[in-house]
Design a protein around this motif. Sequence first.
Motif, PDB file in Angstrom:
ATOM      1  N   LYS A 113       0.812  -1.214   0.000  1.00 37.02           N
ATOM      2  CA  LYS A 113       0.000   0.000   0.000  1.00 37.02           C
ATOM      3  C   LYS A 113       0.850   1.271   0.000  1.00 37.02           C
ATOM      4  O   LYS A 113       0.326   2.364  -0.204  1.00 37.02           O
ATOM      5  N   PHE A 114       2.159   1.126   0.235  1.00 34.48           N
ATOM      6  CA  PHE A 114       3.044   2.278   0.269  1.00 34.48           C
ATOM      7  C   PHE A 114       3.653   2.503  -1.119  1.00 34.48           C
ATOM      8  O   PHE A 114       3.711   1.573  -1.933  1.00 34.48           O
ATOM      9  N   PRO A 115       4.117   3.737  -1.409  1.00 32.59           N
ATOM     10  CA  PRO A 115       4.796   3.992  -2.686  1.00 32.59           C
ATOM     11  C   PRO A 115       5.997   3.069  -2.861  1.00 32.59           C
ATOM     12  O   PRO A 115       6.607   2.623  -1.879  1.00 32.59           O
ATOM     13  N   SER A 116       6.338   2.783  -4.102  1.00 26.98           N
ATOM     14  CA  SER A 116       7.408   1.813  -4.373  1.00 26.98           C
ATOM     15  C   SER A 116       8.732   2.217  -3.742  1.00 26.98           C
ATOM     16  O   SER A 116       9.478   1.373  -3.236  1.00 26.98           O
ATOM     17  N   GLY A 117       9.042   3.510  -3.778  1.00 19.50           N
ATOM     18  CA  GLY A 117      10.293   3.961  -3.162  1.00 19.50           C
ATOM     19  C   GLY A 117      10.303   3.727  -1.667  1.00 19.50           C
ATOM     20  O   GLY A 117      11.324   3.311  -1.095  1.00 19.50           O
ATOM     21  N   ALA A 118       9.161   3.975  -1.026  1.00 16.06           N
ATOM     22  CA  ALA A 118       9.071   3.753   0.413  1.00 16.06           C
ATOM     23  C   ALA A 118       9.140   2.267   0.747  1.00 16.06           C
ATOM     24  O   ALA A 118       9.692   1.877   1.785  1.00 16.06           O
ATOM     25  N   GLN A 119       8.589   1.438  -0.117  1.00 18.43           N
ATOM     26  CA  GLN A 119       8.629  -0.006   0.120  1.00 18.43           C
ATOM     27  C   GLN A 119      10.056  -0.516   0.213  1.00 18.43           C
ATOM     28  O   GLN A 119      10.368  -1.367   1.056  1.00 18.43           O
ATOM     29  N   ASP A 120      10.933  -0.010  -0.637  1.00 18.60           N
ATOM     30  CA  ASP A 120      12.322  -0.460  -0.633  1.00 18.60           C
ATOM     31  C   ASP A 120      13.000  -0.130   0.689  1.00 18.60           C
ATOM     32  O   ASP A 120      13.792  -0.927   1.210  1.00 18.60           O
ATOM     33  N   VAL A 121      12.689   1.049   1.248  1.00 15.52           N
ATOM     34  CA  VAL A 121      13.297   1.464   2.517  1.00 15.52           C
ATOM     35  C   VAL A 121      12.662   0.716   3.682  1.00 15.52           C
ATOM     36  O   VAL A 121      13.360   0.158   4.545  1.00 15.52           O
ATOM     37  N   LEU A 122      11.331   0.686   3.714  1.00 16.89           N
ATOM     38  CA  LEU A 122      10.625   0.032   4.813  1.00 16.89           C
ATOM     39  C   LEU A 122      10.924  -1.465   4.874  1.00 16.89           C
ATOM     40  O   LEU A 122      10.941  -2.059   5.959  1.00 16.89           O
ATOM     41  N   GLY A 123      11.189  -2.078   3.722  1.00 13.78           N
ATOM     42  CA  GLY A 123      11.483  -3.501   3.692  1.00 13.78           C
ATOM     43  C   GLY A 123      12.767  -3.878   4.392  1.00 13.78           C
ATOM     44  O   GLY A 123      12.982  -5.051   4.721  1.00 13.78           O
ATOM     45  N   LEU A 124      13.629  -2.902   4.650  1.00 15.42           N
ATOM     46  CA  LEU A 124      14.900  -3.168   5.331  1.00 15.42           C
ATOM     47  C   LEU A 124      14.810  -3.010   6.845  1.00 15.42           C
ATOM     48  O   LEU A 124      15.788  -3.272   7.547  1.00 15.42           O
ATOM     49  N   LEU A 125      13.665  -2.559   7.342  1.00 11.85           N
ATOM     50  CA  LEU A 125      13.506  -2.380   8.780  1.00 11.85           C
ATOM     51  C   LEU A 125      13.314  -3.730   9.473  1.00 11.85           C
ATOM     52  O   LEU A 125      12.714  -4.645   8.908  1.00 11.85           O
ATOM     53  N   PRO A 126      13.771  -3.857  10.719  1.00 12.97           N
ATOM     54  CA  PRO A 126      13.624  -5.153  11.412  1.00 12.97           C
ATOM     55  C   PRO A 126      12.170  -5.536  11.652  1.00 12.97           C
ATOM     56  O   PRO A 126      11.824  -6.716  11.574  1.00 12.97           O
ATOM     57  N   ILE A 127      11.308  -4.559  11.946  1.00 12.77           N
ATOM     58  CA  ILE A 127       9.905  -4.900  12.184  1.00 12.77           C
ATOM     59  C   ILE A 127       9.257  -5.415  10.905  1.00 12.77           C
ATOM     60  O   ILE A 127       8.444  -6.344  10.941  1.00 12.77           O
ATOM     61  N   THR A 128       9.627  -4.834   9.754  1.00 13.26           N
ATOM     62  CA  THR A 128       9.065  -5.286   8.475  1.00 13.26           C
ATOM     63  C   THR A 128       9.566  -6.682   8.139  1.00 13.26           C
ATOM     64  O   THR A 128       8.797  -7.542   7.694  1.00 13.26           O
ATOM     65  N   ALA A 129      10.866  -6.916   8.337  1.00 14.16           N
ATOM     66  CA  ALA A 129      11.421  -8.242   8.065  1.00 14.16           C
ATOM     67  C   ALA A 129      10.774  -9.295   8.956  1.00 14.16           C
ATOM     68  O   ALA A 129      10.451 -10.402   8.502  1.00 14.16           O
ATOM     69  N   LEU A 130      10.543  -8.952  10.218  1.00 15.68           N
ATOM     70  CA  LEU A 130       9.954  -9.919  11.141  1.00 15.68           C
ATOM     71  C   LEU A 130       8.482 -10.170  10.804  1.00 15.68           C
ATOM     72  O   LEU A 130       8.043 -11.333  10.740  1.00 15.68           O
ATOM     73  N   SER A 131       7.710  -9.109  10.584  1.00 13.98           N
ATOM     74  CA  SER A 131       6.286  -9.296  10.290  1.00 13.98           C
ATOM     75  C   SER A 131       6.078  -9.975   8.941  1.00 13.98           C
ATOM     76  O   SER A 131       5.241 -10.872   8.810  1.00 13.98           O
ATOM     77  N   ASP A 132       6.856  -9.577   7.923  1.00  9.45           N
ATOM     78  CA  ASP A 132       6.717 -10.213   6.610  1.00  9.45           C
ATOM     79  C   ASP A 132       7.176 -11.660   6.629  1.00  9.45           C
ATOM     80  O   ASP A 132       6.571 -12.537   5.994  1.00  9.45           O
ATOM     81  N   GLY A 133       8.270 -11.928   7.354  1.00  7.75           N
ATOM     82  CA  GLY A 133       8.748 -13.302   7.459  1.00  7.75           C
ATOM     83  C   GLY A 133       7.734 -14.202   8.143  1.00  7.75           C
ATOM     84  O   GLY A 133       7.450 -15.318   7.686  1.00  7.75           O
ATOM     85  N   LEU A 134       7.171 -13.721   9.257  1.00  6.97           N
ATOM     86  CA  LEU A 134       6.146 -14.498   9.957  1.00  6.97           C
ATOM     87  C   LEU A 134       4.910 -14.680   9.086  1.00  6.97           C
ATOM     88  O   LEU A 134       4.285 -15.747   9.080  1.00  6.97           O
ATOM     89  N   ARG A 135       4.579 -13.652   8.323  1.00  8.97           N
ATOM     90  CA  ARG A 135       3.396 -13.742   7.453  1.00  8.97           C
ATOM     91  C   ARG A 135       3.622 -14.738   6.317  1.00  8.97           C
ATOM     92  O   ARG A 135       2.714 -15.501   5.961  1.00  8.97           O
ATOM     93  N   ASP A 136       4.817 -14.728   5.750  1.00 11.23           N
ATOM     94  CA  ASP A 136       5.111 -15.689   4.682  1.00 11.23           C
ATOM     95  C   ASP A 136       4.953 -17.123   5.179  1.00 11.23           C
ATOM     96  O   ASP A 136       4.438 -17.986   4.455  1.00 11.23           O
ATOM     97  N   VAL A 137       5.400 -17.360   6.412  1.00 13.91           N
ATOM     98  CA  VAL A 137       5.344 -18.717   6.957  1.00 13.91           C
ATOM     99  C   VAL A 137       3.939 -19.069   7.434  1.00 13.91           C
ATOM    100  O   VAL A 137       3.368 -20.090   7.047  1.00 13.91           O
ATOM    101  N   LEU A 138       3.367 -18.214   8.281  1.00 18.18           N
ATOM    102  CA  LEU A 138       2.118 -18.552   8.958  1.00 18.18           C
ATOM    103  C   LEU A 138       0.879 -18.369   8.083  1.00 18.18           C
ATOM    104  O   LEU A 138      -0.105 -19.082   8.252  1.00 18.18           O
ATOM    105  N   GLN A 139       0.922 -17.400   7.152  1.00 18.89           N
ATOM    106  CA  GLN A 139      -0.239 -17.176   6.301  1.00 18.89           C
ATOM    107  C   GLN A 139      -0.142 -17.921   4.976  1.00 18.89           C
ATOM    108  O   GLN A 139      -1.123 -18.491   4.499  1.00 18.89           O
TER     109      GLN A 139
END
Length: 251
Positions: free
Chosen positions: A194-220
């Motif tokens: 839902k975020f702009p593509s440029g923001a996605q690249d930056v936000l994707g490197l944050l630890p909270i994003t890595a943790l939430s996305d990683g858990l989502r990939d596995v659990l969902q």
Amino acid sequence: MYTPKPGAAPLGRMIATQAVLETKMLLRNGEQLLLTVVIPTLVLVLFSSVDIIDTDEGKAVDFLTPGVLALAVMSTAFTGQAIATGFERRYGVLKRLASSPLPRWGLMTAKTASVLVTEILQVILLTVIAFAVGWSPHGNPFAVLLLLVLGTAAFSGLGLLMAGTLKAEATLAAANLVFLLLLVGGGVMVPLSKFPSGAQDVLGLLPITALSDGLRDVLQHGAGVPWGDLGILAVWAVAGLAAAGRFFRWE
């Protein structure tokens, strides 16, 4: 006749006793309970029940639960630990503990054990609530455990770095501000798409994003081990803990 035997208790017993004390203080603190229990629970129950946020595909609870588990880790390992340790440093508690028979690394081990115990309680509570509102998890439990452990290490390093370098009031303000910003922009409640593509690249490197996305990939989505997210968390963990060990001031 009893013969006095002065001296320090065994190291393991000292660490265990300190860990129990740290856990009790953490669970008795109203502000900490708000961060560690109330806010994650409200986010999970409210946004799972009310159709406010577009979570792309699937049930809202399946999207939200991994993010809320990540939020719980951040609230305890980063926000709560930073604030508590910052004020302990300000009031001279850390200085006094550092002069006790318990070595400094032993004190940090006890704090880490306290964080882990609190997180276990959080995960159990949030999992029960998630099942109650219709959560259907998938994936490998080992991958989930690995993500949670690395996430804890990453946030602990950052929390200790903040607590050991800033004044207590600055730590309080900064830790709460970071918590709120990452709650909104860290992929916890709002999909990163839902975020702009440029923001996605930056936000994707944050630890909270890595943790939430990683858990989502596995659990969902039932994915295997999310090596990319684990790599990001590992980098944050090594960098944060190394910086905390280098720059932490005990007084």
